[in-house]
Write a protein that holds these residues in place. Structure first.
Motif, short mmCIF file in Angstrom:
data_model
loop_
_atom_site.label_atom_id
_atom_site.label_comp_id
_atom_site.label_asym_id
_atom_site.label_seq_id
_atom_site.Cartn_x
_atom_site.Cartn_y
_atom_site.Cartn_z
N VAL A 150 34.37 29.77 35.38
CA VAL A 150 35.69 30.11 35.77
C VAL A 150 36.32 29.26 36.94
CG1 VAL A 150 37.37 32.01 35.66
CG2 VAL A 150 35.43 32.04 34.24
N MET A 151 35.39 29.78 38.04
CA MET A 151 35.93 29.15 39.44
C MET A 151 36.10 27.88 39.35
SD MET A 151 34.60 27.79 42.35
CE MET A 151 32.80 27.77 42.51
N ASN B 74 33.97 37.94 26.27
CA ASN B 74 32.37 37.59 26.71
C ASN B 74 31.73 39.03 27.35
OD1 ASN B 74 30.55 37.53 28.90
ND2 ASN B 74 31.31 35.38 29.46
N TYR B 75 30.85 39.33 26.80
CA TYR B 75 29.97 40.56 26.85
C TYR B 75 29.89 41.05 28.18
CZ TYR B 75 26.62 44.44 25.99
OH TYR B 75 26.13 45.45 26.28
N ILE B 76 29.36 40.03 29.08
CA ILE B 76 29.12 40.59 30.53
C ILE B 76 30.58 40.82 31.11
CG2 ILE B 76 28.12 39.55 32.84
CD1 ILE B 76 26.19 37.91 31.12
N PHE B 77 31.29 39.74 31.03
CA PHE B 77 32.46 39.95 31.52
C PHE B 77 33.40 41.21 31.24
CE2 PHE B 77 37.33 39.16 31.99
CZ PHE B 77 37.14 38.88 33.44
N LYS B 78 33.19 41.63 30.11
CA LYS B 78 33.69 42.92 29.69
C LYS B 78 33.17 44.11 30.19
CE LYS B 78 36.28 43.49 25.64
NZ LYS B 78 36.10 43.56 24.26
N LYS B 79 31.63 43.93 30.21
CA LYS B 79 30.87 45.07 30.73
C LYS B 79 31.32 45.31 32.12
CE LYS B 79 27.91 47.11 28.05
NZ LYS B 79 28.06 48.43 27.91
N ARG B 80 31.88 44.03 32.92
CA ARG B 80 32.05 44.01 34.40
C ARG B 80 33.57 44.77 34.57
NH1 ARG B 80 29.44 41.60 38.24
NH2 ARG B 80 30.54 42.92 39.68
N ALA C 185 40.08 32.49 39.25
CA ALA C 185 38.91 31.79 39.43
C ALA C 185 38.06 32.35 40.68
CB ALA C 185 39.29 30.27 40.35
N THR C 186 38.57 32.84 41.63
CA THR C 186 37.77 33.70 42.69
C THR C 186 37.22 34.81 41.99
OG1 THR C 186 39.87 34.67 43.78
CG2 THR C 186 39.08 32.66 44.65
N GLY C 187 38.16 35.46 41.32
CA GLY C 187 37.70 36.89 40.53
C GLY C 187 36.55 36.46 39.80
N GLY C 188 36.66 35.65 39.05
CA GLY C 188 35.38 35.25 38.19
C GLY C 188 34.21 34.95 39.15
N MET C 189 34.39 34.17 40.21
CA MET C 189 33.28 33.86 40.83
C MET C 189 32.54 35.07 41.17
SD MET C 189 33.35 31.56 44.31
CE MET C 189 33.98 32.94 45.36
N GLU C 190 33.54 36.17 41.95
CA GLU C 190 33.00 37.27 42.38
C GLU C 190 32.04 38.14 41.27
OE1 GLU C 190 36.74 37.16 45.49
OE2 GLU C 190 36.51 38.85 44.08
N LEU C 191 32.59 38.14 40.10
CA LEU C 191 31.97 38.59 38.82
C LEU C 191 30.52 37.57 38.61
CD1 LEU C 191 34.49 40.00 36.87
CD2 LEU C 191 33.33 41.05 38.65
N TYR D 224 40.21 44.84 33.22
CA TYR D 224 40.10 43.85 32.10
C TYR D 224 41.79 43.56 31.66
CZ TYR D 224 39.40 41.65 27.54
OH TYR D 224 39.36 40.99 26.43
N GLY D 225 42.42 44.61 31.80
CA GLY D 225 43.96 44.45 31.44
C GLY D 225 44.43 43.48 32.28
N ARG D 226 44.32 43.90 33.46
CA ARG D 226 45.08 42.79 34.72
C ARG D 226 44.61 41.42 34.35
NH1 ARG D 226 42.81 47.42 38.61
NH2 ARG D 226 44.22 49.03 37.50
N PHE D 227 43.52 41.21 33.89
CA PHE D 227 42.95 39.81 33.88
C PHE D 227 43.72 39.22 32.48
CE2 PHE D 227 40.20 37.31 31.05
CZ PHE D 227 40.09 36.20 31.59
#
Lengths: 461, 192
Positions: A181-182, A247-253, A170-176, A309-312
């Protein structure tokens, strides 16, 4: 920090603090460096606005935190940058240092749980478990812990793993910038905190595990609540996958960001999802089982990209595996004691909540007040003075959501710990931030630190 | 399923490498440990890393052993092989008056923060550490709080509300845990 920074003192030639870092520049603009008011364009463009300056090639220091919303807690990041590339990452920690290790030396062994549960505040049951397992090994009663207590411990730890991973996502998603997700992460976490509240009375800082067992048996209706909420959480886990996995943006980040390979993990002592993202299936629940983990059926999630991404993805999979274990726990819960037999160690563990809000065990009170003078004396001694633990040292480690959470206990034979040291995975893992971020961009620092998932309460203790 | 390290394995590797520097090998509650002379500390950890496959740094911490000295404990793990996932404890005792042991940062980069923490908490000097600055404590903090002789000053200075004699007849006030008798520490009537 020098107090003279705050003193109103006349400027004098002999005052060392009059010297600015840039030398004896006279005007204020020069002493602070050039000030840019930037409203969103590339640093190349901003730096080239003045053709005479070489500001585009200058080194800048960016101070992020400790009150920055994307540093994952009171973490201070000091980034040295050339352009948008981070050349050096330094970390400032200690803002949450509370001296728990020192305080624990002044309280008896049972009271220590109340301190340690406050360290990694997203995974309180793990702190408690590492500590009580250590005390039990020093006492030599590890194999006397009742089956029901062990099942309850495992069940709460696995639920806690889910709630901790949910906060990470949640916080990781918010930071991105993935705000949905948060919101859904905290929504699901609430369901799990409801279980904790029903079982222990508290949403965090439970102090529920005790040397010898657990403080309370499960209340009536707890299993139904757990089953209901676990089913609900399980039915919603696919939302995280749907939102992020492709998700394209999430993967790019995240893809390729925060890279740390196995060799780096070994040298720095990294454990947990960061280590498993390199492909090494190391999990203390499998390699050094405790609380009967060897009898549960679950898989160790790994990934082979060594990046954020792998950790996620590992955390997503671990939540599913944890819910699998919770299901097995619910099937195994058979009636029985939740505290060791030995009355020299067992605090009264069957408390009923009285009308005054305090927990009392009526049977126990009847026994010590009405039936046996010796029992009263014994109760008084046990609760005020505590039990003695044989001299020795022990190191116990468990698999917390963030990695290896270990407790090094030293006893001198007294009623209080001689030394309590916690090897907190957040502390060790956070050291890898420079290795993950140097050479990348500022935005990648956020994604990398989020993928480490440090909890500052555990880092600073 | 891998097996924990045994004393014999530890001795077989460390004894040739250290000789007299290896003081004792034992097992404490299931974990094998080796006591090392402080001047051979760096060699011992290097030998354990290269000879025993303990390439995985786990943690490092201090223990105040009073007149015996200040103990430094390091835990190393084996990432693979027959003992995969298991570890050993290496320990050394530094002299209390001038506690100094070699730094392990060149062997394990991860030891950096652990040594900084042990440095500020116990005052142990890790020779060769690249930046032995305070880590957790605020700037200007005086003393080494995890040493046994470090008194929690705020407990002495503030009256303790939770500890009073119910009868009210006691001649002296009960002291909170960790606070020395008045007159033995600090200036004047610290406890009152």
């Amino acid at each position: 920090m020098s107090s003279s920074m705050y003193d109103a003192r006349p400027a004098g030639a002999d005052d060392p603090f009059e010297q600015t870092p840039l030398g004896d520049a006279a005007d204020e603009g020069a002493s602070e460096g050039r000030v840019f008011t930037v409203s969103g364009s590339d640093w190349d463009v901003v730096g080239s606005s003045d053709p005479d300056s070489h500001i585009g090639e200058e080194r800048i220091v960016v101070n992020m935190g400790p009150q920055h919303p994307s540093t994952h807690g009171v973490l201070r990041l000091i980034l040295e940058m050339e352009g948008e590339t981070v050349t050096e990452t330094r970390l400032g920690i200690g803002y949450l240092h509370t001296g728990i290790e020192k305080n624990a030396e002044y309280r008896n062994w049972t009271q220590g749980v109340t301190f340690v549960t406050r360290m990694d505040y997203l995974a309180p049951f793990f702190n408690e478990a590492a500590y009580v397992l250590g005390v039990e090994r020093l006492l030599g009663i590890s194999d006397q812990i009742p089956e029901r207590a062990n099942v309850i411990r495992v069940m709460l730890m696995e639920l806690n793993r889910v709630s901790s991973h949910l906060v990470c996502l949640a916080t990781g998603g918010m930071e991105l910038g993935a705000l949905t997700v948060m919101t859904i992460g905290f929504r699901e976490r609430e369901l799990i905190l409801d279980i904790f509240e029903a079982v222990t009375g508290l949403r965090m800082n439970h102090a529920y595990f005790r040397p010898g067992g657990v403080a309370q048996d499960l209340p009536s209706g707890a299993t139904e609540l757990i089953r209901r909420n676990v089913d609900l959480v399980r039915s919603r886990l696919h939302e995280y996958e749907d939102l992020c996995n492709e998700n394209y943006i999430f993967k790019k980040r995240t893809v390729g960001v925060g890279y740390l390979d196995l060799t780096g993990c070994m040298a720095l002592g990294i454990t947990g999802p960061i280590l498993r993202a390199t492909g090494l299936p190391h999990d203390l629940r499998k390699s050094q089982p405790y609380c009967g983990y060897e009898t549960y059926d679950f898989d160790v999630a790994t990934w082979d990209t060594s990046d954020a991404y792998g950790r996620f993805r590992i955390r997503l999979e671990e939540m599913k595996q944890s819910l699998r274990i919770v299901d097995q726990c619910l099937e195994r819960l058979a009636p029985g004691p939740v505290m060791v037999e030995d009355k020299k160690i067992a605090w009264p563990a069957q408390l009923a909540l009285g009308g005054d809000g305090l927990g009392n065990s009526l049977d126990h009170i009847r026994h010590i007040m009405g039936e046996s003078m010796e029992a009263l004396i014994h109760h008084f001694k046990l609760v005020t003075e505590g039990f003695r633990v044989p001299p020795g040292q022990v190191y116990t480690a468990i698999e917390s959501p963030r990695g290896e959470l270990g407790c090094h206990l030293v006893s001198d034979g007294g009623t209080r710990p001689y030394r309590v040291h916690f090897r907190d995975p957040s502390f060790t893992n956070l050291q890898s931030a420079p290795a993950m971020t140097e050479g990348g961009q500022v935005a990648d620092v956020i994604a990398a630190v989020a993928s480490i998932d440090p909890v500052m309460g555990g880092v600073d203790r | 399923m891998s097996a924990p390290f045994e004393e014999a394995v530890l001795r077989a590797v460390l004894e040739p490498a250290l000789g007299e520097g290896l003081l004792e090998v034992g097992t404490a509650t299931g974990t094998a440990y080796a006591d090392i002379a402080p001047h051979r500390w760096h060699d011992a950890v290097g030998a354990a890393r290269d000879g025993l496959g303990l390439a995985w740094f786990d943690w490092l911490a201090g223990v105040d052993e009073l007149e015996e000295g200040l103990r430094v404990v390091v835990s190393l793990l084996a990432p693979d092989g027959a003992h995969r996932g298991h570890g050993v404890l290496l320990r050394t005792l530094a002299d209390r008056s001038a506690p100094q042991v070699p730094s392990l940062v060149d062997l394990f980069a991860g030891a950096a923060w652990h040594e900084r923490e042990a440095h500020e908490m116990f005052g142990i000097d890790f020779a060769g550490h690249p930046g032995l600055r305070p880590l957790l404590l605020p700037d200007g903090f005086d003393g080494h709080p995890l040493r046994k002789d470090f008194v929690l000053a705020s407990r002495v200075a503030r009256p303790w509300p939770g500890e009073h004699e119910p009868s009210g007849r006691s001649r002296r006030r009960n002291l909170p845990p960790g606070v020395p008798e008045p007159g033995t520490w600090g200036a004047g009537e610290a406890g009152s």
